[in-house]
Design a protein around this motif. Sequence first.
Motif, PDB file in Angstrom:
ATOM      1  N   ARG A  81      21.119  61.502  14.782  1.00 42.79           N
ATOM      2  CA  ARG A  81      20.920  60.809  13.681  1.00 42.79           C
ATOM      3  C   ARG A  81      19.788  59.239  13.789  1.00 42.79           C
ATOM      4  O   ARG A  81      19.835  59.160  12.559  1.00 42.79           O
ATOM      5  CB  ARG A  81      21.767  59.708  15.558  1.00 42.79           C
ATOM      6  N   TRP A  82      19.052  59.826  14.573  1.00 42.34           N
ATOM      7  CA  TRP A  82      17.424  59.332  14.434  1.00 42.34           C
ATOM      8  C   TRP A  82      16.735  59.692  13.307  1.00 42.34           C
ATOM      9  O   TRP A  82      16.225  58.906  12.483  1.00 42.34           O
ATOM     10  CB  TRP A  82      16.521  58.516  15.337  1.00 42.34           C
ATOM     11  N   THR A  83      17.404  60.830  12.930  1.00 48.56           N
ATOM     12  CA  THR A  83      16.545  61.774  11.623  1.00 48.56           C
ATOM     13  C   THR A  83      16.983  60.847  10.850  1.00 48.56           C
ATOM     14  O   THR A  83      16.435  60.870   9.453  1.00 48.56           O
ATOM     15  CB  THR A  83      16.359  63.122  11.964  1.00 48.56           C
ATOM     16  N   ALA A  84      18.978  60.748  10.478  1.00 48.90           N
ATOM     17  CA  ALA A  84      19.273  60.291   8.772  1.00 48.90           C
ATOM     18  C   ALA A  84      18.672  58.750   8.607  1.00 48.90           C
ATOM     19  O   ALA A  84      18.691  58.773   7.397  1.00 48.90           O
ATOM     20  CB  ALA A  84      20.383  60.445  10.065  1.00 48.90           C
ATOM     21  N   VAL A  85      18.498  58.019  10.328  1.00 49.60           N
ATOM     22  CA  VAL A  85      18.502  56.560   9.971  1.00 49.60           C
ATOM     23  C   VAL A  85      16.875  56.756   9.145  1.00 49.60           C
ATOM     24  O   VAL A  85      16.197  55.508   8.625  1.00 49.60           O
ATOM     25  CB  VAL A  85      17.949  55.623  10.622  1.00 49.60           C
ATOM     26  N   GLY A  86      16.054  57.914   9.838  1.00 46.48           N
ATOM     27  CA  GLY A  86      14.408  57.783   9.217  1.00 46.48           C
ATOM     28  C   GLY A  86      14.022  58.322   7.800  1.00 46.48           C
ATOM     29  O   GLY A  86      13.215  57.421   7.223  1.00 46.48           O
ATOM     30  N   LEU A  87      15.187  58.958   7.607  1.00 44.97           N
ATOM     31  CA  LEU A  87      15.147  59.510   6.234  1.00 44.97           C
ATOM     32  C   LEU A  87      15.590  58.794   5.211  1.00 44.97           C
ATOM     33  O   LEU A  87      15.118  57.926   3.552  1.00 44.97           O
ATOM     34  CB  LEU A  87      16.444  60.697   6.399  1.00 44.97           C
ATOM     35  N   LEU A  88      16.667  57.577   5.860  1.00 48.36           N
ATOM     36  CA  LEU A  88      17.198  56.302   4.365  1.00 48.36           C
ATOM     37  C   LEU A  88      16.002  55.570   4.545  1.00 48.36           C
ATOM     38  O   LEU A  88      15.848  55.584   3.412  1.00 48.36           O
ATOM     39  CB  LEU A  88      18.667  56.034   5.653  1.00 48.36           C
ATOM     40  N   VAL A  89      15.159  55.165   5.752  1.00 49.80           N
ATOM     41  CA  VAL A  89      14.121  54.109   5.951  1.00 49.80           C
ATOM     42  C   VAL A  89      12.717  54.661   4.638  1.00 49.80           C
ATOM     43  O   VAL A  89      12.935  54.747   4.428  1.00 49.80           O
ATOM     44  CB  VAL A  89      14.152  53.660   7.173  1.00 49.80           C
ATOM     45  N   GLY A  90      12.906  55.449   4.738  1.00 52.49           N
ATOM     46  CA  GLY A  90      11.471  56.854   4.259  1.00 52.49           C
ATOM     47  C   GLY A  90      11.878  56.137   2.579  1.00 52.49           C
ATOM     48  O   GLY A  90      11.114  56.127   1.894  1.00 52.49           O
ATOM     49  N   GLY A  91      13.283  57.025   2.555  1.00 51.44           N
ATOM     50  CA  GLY A  91      13.496  57.160   1.047  1.00 51.44           C
ATOM     51  C   GLY A  91      13.543  55.221   0.582  1.00 51.44           C
ATOM     52  O   GLY A  91      12.872  55.392  -0.747  1.00 51.44           O
ATOM     53  N   LEU A  92      13.365  54.611   1.379  1.00 52.13           N
ATOM     54  CA  LEU A  92      13.014  53.386   1.228  1.00 52.13           C
ATOM     55  C   LEU A  92      11.764  52.513   0.669  1.00 52.13           C
ATOM     56  O   LEU A  92      12.046  51.882  -0.042  1.00 52.13           O
ATOM     57  CB  LEU A  92      14.167  51.843   1.696  1.00 52.13           C
ATOM     58  N   GLY A  93      11.197  53.204   1.132  1.00 56.42           N
ATOM     59  CA  GLY A  93       9.899  52.776   1.602  1.00 56.42           C
ATOM     60  C   GLY A  93       9.435  53.625   0.085  1.00 56.42           C
ATOM     61  O   GLY A  93       8.497  52.954  -0.054  1.00 56.42           O
ATOM     62  N   LEU A  94       9.563  55.347   0.045  1.00 51.39           N
ATOM     63  CA  LEU A  94       9.401  55.840  -0.999  1.00 51.39           C
ATOM     64  C   LEU A  94       9.576  54.827  -2.516  1.00 51.39           C
ATOM     65  O   LEU A  94       8.731  55.747  -3.683  1.00 51.39           O
ATOM     66  CB  LEU A  94       9.834  57.174  -1.111  1.00 51.39           C
ATOM     67  N   GLY A  95      10.627  54.385  -2.191  1.00 52.67           N
ATOM     68  CA  GLY A  95      11.349  53.711  -4.052  1.00 52.67           C
ATOM     69  C   GLY A  95      10.417  52.598  -3.937  1.00 52.67           C
ATOM     70  O   GLY A  95      10.367  52.134  -4.865  1.00 52.67           O
ATOM     71  N   ALA A  96      10.275  51.478  -2.811  1.00 51.72           N
ATOM     72  CA  ALA A  96       9.315  50.887  -3.256  1.00 51.72           C
ATOM     73  C   ALA A  96       7.503  51.049  -3.355  1.00 51.72           C
ATOM     74  O   ALA A  96       7.260  50.314  -4.295  1.00 51.72           O
ATOM     75  CB  ALA A  96       8.874  49.671  -1.808  1.00 51.72           C
ATOM     76  N   VAL A  97       7.677  52.007  -2.892  1.00 55.30           N
ATOM     77  CA  VAL A  97       6.454  53.044  -3.800  1.00 55.30           C
ATOM     78  C   VAL A  97       6.531  52.988  -4.765  1.00 55.30           C
ATOM     79  O   VAL A  97       5.263  52.511  -5.852  1.00 55.30           O
ATOM     80  CB  VAL A  97       5.559  54.098  -2.485  1.00 55.30           C
ATOM     81  N   ALA A  98       7.223  53.617  -5.614  1.00 45.75           N
ATOM     82  CA  ALA A  98       7.270  54.342  -6.504  1.00 45.75           C
ATOM     83  C   ALA A  98       7.888  52.522  -7.411  1.00 45.75           C
ATOM     84  O   ALA A  98       6.956  52.956  -9.325  1.00 45.75           O
ATOM     85  CB  ALA A  98       9.082  54.932  -7.107  1.00 45.75           C
ATOM     86  N   ASN A  99       7.548  51.673  -7.272  1.00 47.19           N
ATOM     87  CA  ASN A  99       8.290  50.418  -7.837  1.00 47.19           C
ATOM     88  C   ASN A  99       7.013  49.626  -8.114  1.00 47.19           C
ATOM     89  O   ASN A  99       6.463  49.529  -9.261  1.00 47.19           O
ATOM     90  CB  ASN A  99       8.899  49.147  -7.247  1.00 47.19           C
ATOM     91  N   VAL A 100       5.713  50.219  -7.426  1.00 48.16           N
ATOM     92  CA  VAL A 100       4.605  49.841  -7.314  1.00 48.16           C
ATOM     93  C   VAL A 100       3.765  50.482  -8.560  1.00 48.16           C
ATOM     94  O   VAL A 100       3.674  49.910  -9.102  1.00 48.16           O
ATOM     95  CB  VAL A 100       3.529  49.670  -6.321  1.00 48.16           C
ATOM     96  N   VAL A 101       4.168  52.262  -8.406  1.00 45.97           N
ATOM     97  CA  VAL A 101       3.689  52.807  -8.981  1.00 45.97           C
ATOM     98  C   VAL A 101       3.974  52.673 -10.749  1.00 45.97           C
ATOM     99  O   VAL A 101       3.099  52.763 -11.568  1.00 45.97           O
ATOM    100  CB  VAL A 101       4.046  54.442  -8.611  1.00 45.97           C
ATOM    101  N   ALA A 102       5.412  52.257 -11.344  1.00 42.79           N
ATOM    102  CA  ALA A 102       6.038  52.259 -12.534  1.00 42.79           C
ATOM    103  C   ALA A 102       5.007  51.067 -12.799  1.00 42.79           C
ATOM    104  O   ALA A 102       5.205  50.726 -13.946  1.00 42.79           O
ATOM    105  CB  ALA A 102       7.493  52.668 -11.496  1.00 42.79           C
ATOM    106  N   LEU A 103       4.813  49.668 -12.026  1.00 39.54           N
ATOM    107  CA  LEU A 103       4.440  47.950 -12.109  1.00 39.54           C
ATOM    108  C   LEU A 103       2.920  48.459 -12.835  1.00 39.54           C
ATOM    109  O   LEU A 103       2.758  47.843 -13.525  1.00 39.54           O
ATOM    110  CB  LEU A 103       4.523  47.209 -11.237  1.00 39.54           C
ATOM    111  N   TYR A 104       2.740  49.422 -12.100  1.00 44.08           N
ATOM    112  CA  TYR A 104       0.536  49.598 -12.726  1.00 44.08           C
ATOM    113  C   TYR A 104       0.420  50.469 -13.921  1.00 44.08           C
ATOM    114  O   TYR A 104      -0.177  51.298 -14.069  1.00 44.08           O
ATOM    115  CB  TYR A 104       0.205  49.815 -11.405  1.00 44.08           C
ATOM    116  N   ALA A 105       1.873  51.663 -14.178  1.00 42.40           N
ATOM    117  CA  ALA A 105       2.009  52.174 -14.619  1.00 42.40           C
ATOM    118  C   ALA A 105       1.309  52.061 -16.567  1.00 42.40           C
ATOM    119  O   ALA A 105       1.730  50.998 -16.525  1.00 42.40           O
ATOM    120  CB  ALA A 105       2.609  53.659 -14.918  1.00 42.40           C
TER     121      ALA A 105
END
Length: 96
Positions: free
Chosen positions: A72-96
Amino acid sequence: MTVVALVLYVASSLLQAVGAYGVIRDAVTGRRNMRQFKADWDQAAKIGWPEPAQEALYKYVTAENDVSDRRRWTAVGLLVGGLGLGAVANVVALYA
């Protein structure tokens, strides 16, 4: 830099999809267990309360624990990790 952002977006989407699948699967299992419990509880009411009601409650609690906390918590962690990685991708795309 846009390739890096694209790779991060794809990884983010995959993590979110896998995490969401795990969370949804957990919810479906919980609903199925609750329906079975209600059916057993109604049957216990027809037969006689003490023993069958305790049995129905025991079956429900053990069925709920069959869905492991780790999964259960692995699934929640993957979901939250994906959201965090998406935020990082937005920052990278902003400065690209």
